[in-house]
Design an enzyme around this catalytic site. Structure first.
Site, PDB file in Angstrom:
ATOM      1  N   ASP A   1      -4.740   2.423  -4.333  1.00  0.00           N
ATOM      2  CA  ASP A   1      -3.273   2.484  -4.275  1.00  0.00           C
ATOM      3  C   ASP A   1      -2.687   1.218  -3.652  1.00  0.00           C
ATOM      4  O   ASP A   1      -1.579   1.236  -3.134  1.00  0.00           O
ATOM      5  CB  ASP A   1      -2.833   3.712  -3.476  1.00  0.00           C
ATOM      6  CG  ASP A   1      -3.319   3.678  -2.032  1.00  0.00           C
ATOM      7  OD1 ASP A   1      -4.341   3.012  -1.767  1.00  0.00           O
ATOM      8  OD2 ASP A   1      -2.683   4.310  -1.164  1.00  0.00           O
TER       9      ASP A   1
ATOM     10  N   ASP B   1       0.840  -1.192   0.000  1.00  0.00           N
ATOM     11  CA  ASP B   1       0.000   0.000   0.000  1.00  0.00           C
ATOM     12  C   ASP B   1       0.880   1.248   0.000  1.00  0.00           C
ATOM     13  O   ASP B   1       1.824   1.356   0.798  1.00  0.00           O
ATOM     14  CB  ASP B   1      -0.900  -0.008   1.241  1.00  0.00           C
ATOM     15  CG  ASP B   1      -1.908   1.131   1.218  1.00  0.00           C
ATOM     16  OD1 ASP B   1      -2.971   0.949   0.611  1.00  0.00           O
ATOM     17  OD2 ASP B   1      -1.629   2.175   1.822  1.00  0.00           O
TER      18      ASP B   1
END
Length: 211
Positions: free
Chosen positions: A68, A25
């Protein structure tokens, strides 16, 4: 690959070896979008994806999972997966990402889980998601690896679904309710976060703003 392709690829697993599934992440990506806009945010994510592909062996699975967040699956045990993820974290943060808005510092957090023979993929994904939450809670630029040596304890009650979609929703649910985690300073100066099922490796990257 996207999420659907990753699930299809992992679901076709037919070997008896150990694997490790991890979520990667981008730290503070919301700030990148807020400051520079979504077009630059897309450039940023494409650059991160390129670095991931170059950091991982060709036979490993690398997929865009959600926003993301990327998913990586490698044919490895915990002992070899741990330094591999640490190298990825280092390679991502080694150089700023060049975009049309200028260079933007990069940092990622990793939560991973060992996938042993006989374990359900949805459970492994849920464990990796909880490990990612622990990495985020402990500090940016961290790696948390759930080695599967003990069951997850002290979970919040869950009634929001099952299956692969439910596994990811369980991760989001736990993310919003906190996680049993404590951070202690190790003699060598390395931070280790102790959970019921994993360890944090490495320490936050310093030296300015991170993304």
């Amino acid at each position: 690959l996207n999420r659907r392709g990753a699930i299809r690829s992992l679901g076709a697993r037919n070997d008896d070896g150990e694997r490790v599934v991890g979520f990667l992440d981008c730290d503070l990506f919301k700030e990148v979008n807020d400051e520079y806009g979504t077009d630059v945010g897309d450039e940023f994510l494409q650059a991160i994806a390129g670095r991931l592909r170059h950091s991982m062996p060709a036979h490993d699975t690398v997929a865009r999972w959600d926003g993301d967040e990327f998913l990586v699956a490698m044919a490895a045990d915990a002992a070899s997966a741990r330094p591999a993820f640490e190298r990825v974290v280092s390679s991502i943060s080694a150089h700023p990402v060049r975009t049309t808005a200028g260079s933007i510092p990069a940092s990622i957090s990793v939560g991973a889980a060992v996938w042993s023979t006989g374990q359900e993929l949805e459970d492994v994904i849920a464990r990796a998601g909880q490990a990612l939450y622990a990495a985020k809670a402990a500090g940016r630029g961290m790696v948390v690896l759930d080695e599967g040596k003990a069951p997850v304890a002290e979970e919040q009650a869950w009634d929001g679904g099952s299956g692969l979609a439910g596994a990811h929703e369980r991760f989001l649910h736990h993310r919003g309710h906190g996680s049993p985690i404590s951070v202690v300073e190790q003699p060598a100066g390395q931070s280790m976060a102790a959970t019921s099922h994993g360890r944090v490796l490495g320490e936050p990257q310093g030296g300015g703003e991170q993304c």
